[in-house]
Structures are given as C-alpha cells and as structure tokens.
Design an enzyme around this catalytic site. Structure first.
Site: not given
Ligand code: PGA
Length: 256
Positions: A9-11, A95, A97, A167, A173, A212, A233-234
């Site tokens: 997930n590159w966001k 998600h 977010e 999640e 994050g 994470s 994500g990150g």
């Molecule tokens: P993260 O994000 O790996 O940066 O914690 C995961 C996600 O939100 O899908």
C-alpha cells in the site's frame, strides 16, 4: 491451503518516476515464482504506469480505494470498472485512513466491497481497533462489528475471492507492530466469526496483517497459523525491504 498474499500500500507517495522504478524492481525480483502472491497498490494517478511495469509478470495490480457507485455524477470518484480497465485485479476497501479522514462507515465499506466484486475485483477489506479501544478491552467487539457488516453482503463461495486485512490503528505507521500472538489472536477471532456464519468455507478466507510490517518482523508474523500475509505501507516503498517481506511469506507458503 491458503496462498499467502503480500500487498504493498504505497498510500499517497511518490512520483510517476519512482512508481515505475519501484514496480520494475519488484517485477524483476519476482520473475522466479515465489510461493506468495505479490500485489502493488499505487495511487490512482500511477495505476496505468505501474500496469505497464507489471504486464505479463507475476506481480498483480490493485487500487487503494474504489467508489461505492458504478458510474455517474460523483466528482473525484473512481469506479470499479475503471480500475479493472486500468489493469487492476484487486482493491483495498475500508482502510482506516479512509474511515478516519473520509468518514467511511461500515455500511459504505460494505457497499465498496460489493461494487468491487461486481466488476470481478478482489476486495481487501480492512478492519482494526484504535489504541483506546484495545486498552479498554474492546478489540474483539470492534473488529466483530466491522466484519459483520461485510459478512452481511457475502456468501460462502465469495470467501475465496475476498481478503480481510486486520490493521490495528495503533500499529499503522507507528513502528509499533502487533506481536505475532496478538495478530493471530485477532485473526482467529475473525475466522471463528466467519466459520460461525459460513462453516468450513471460512478456511478459504485469507486474513492479512497490516501495521508496521518490516523485513525484521515479517517472518514471525507469517509463521502464525491464521496470518495469511501482509498489507505493507511504509516498508513497501523500499524495494529491498518489501522483497524481503515477500520472501518471508514465500517461506510460510512452503511450510503450508
Ligand atoms: P504501515 O501501513 O505498514 O506503514 O504501518 C500499513 C497500512 O496502513 O496499510
């Protein structure tokens, strides 16, 4: 046996150029078949560019969100049919977010899951509790409520074509990962709910962990019985680290 899935997930990160080079690096490294399925979810604006990189490869393309409506006067929205046209086979829905910044309710997330499936996309539907909810002992209640809204719009055969991602918000994050045991406990709760409703078909449902995930903790997470891969994500913005996470999932696939 469930095939592990590792989804990037590159966001809202990167440029066309960085998207292309990241995708090319993943495609090249995944030329030899690994046991895990690998999926890249770039921002909408980079989908067609990444589609070119992954064309004919073992790497799949997904979106980070999809409209709940099929078409029409919904300014700024992107339909499931448009995603399929762009080369997507998957899309993230719900998600945290989007639930938080775009006020997406359980009902909206369920509608998005239906919209994705109508066009043949595999939805990756996210659930998870906040830190306050975990600390007050409400984790199971929160993820149960979120999952039940999704189960309302599914049937047993659909479970093989849907992915759930657990999640926890406190892990996204933050660098603070759920322990493999914490993750597996929630995954087992989710699968038990699905089993109670749909019986043995629950065994075909893949449940990813996200929050994470790194090269350092992926193997431990993937070793858990009910963890079927990760939503990353990150760490997915770094090709070397992401590929190491994919290899951890490959090994889990070999172990079965
Ligand atoms: P993260 O994000 O790996 O940066 O914690 C995961 C996600 O939100 O899908």
């Amino acid at each position: 046996m469930r095939r592990p899935l590792v989804a990037a997930n590159w966001k809202m990160n990167g440029t066309l150029g960085t998207a292309r080079s990241l995708a090319d690096a993943v495609v090249t490294a995944r030329r030899e078949a690994g046991g895990a399925q690998v999926l890249l979810c770039p921002p909408f604006a980079h989908l067609t560019e990444v589609a070119r990189s992954v064309a004919g490869s073992r790497v799949a393309l997904g979106a980070q969100d999809v409209a709940q409506w099929a078409q029409g006067a919904y300014t700024g929205e992107v339909s499931a049919a448009m995603l399929r046209d762009a080369g997507c086979t998957h899309t993230i829905v719900g998600h945290s977010e989007r639930r938080r910044y775009c006020a997406e309710s359980d009902e909206v997330v369920a509608a998005k899951l239906v919209a994705a499936r109508r066009e043949g996309l595999v939805p990756i539907a996210c659930v998870g509790e906040t830190l306050a909810e975990r600390e007050s002992g409400d984790t199971a209640a929160v993820v149960t409520r979120q999952l039940q809204a999704l189960l309302e719009v599914l049937d047993a055969p659909a479970l093989a074509e849907v992915v759930i991602a657990y999640e926890p918000l406190w892990a996204i994050g933050t660098g603070r990962t759920a322990t493999p045991q914490q993750a597996n406990e929630v995954h087992a709760t989710l699968r038990a709910l699905v089993r109670a409703r749909f019986g043995a078909a629950a065994e075909s449902l893949r449940i990813l962990y996200g929050g994470s995930v790194t090269a350092a903790n992926a193997a431990g997470l993937c070793a858990e019985a009910d963890v079927d891969g990760g939503l990353v994500g990150g760490a997915s913005l770094d090709a070397a680290q992401f590929l190491e996470i994919c290899r951890a999932a490959d090994e889990a696939a070999v172990r079965g």
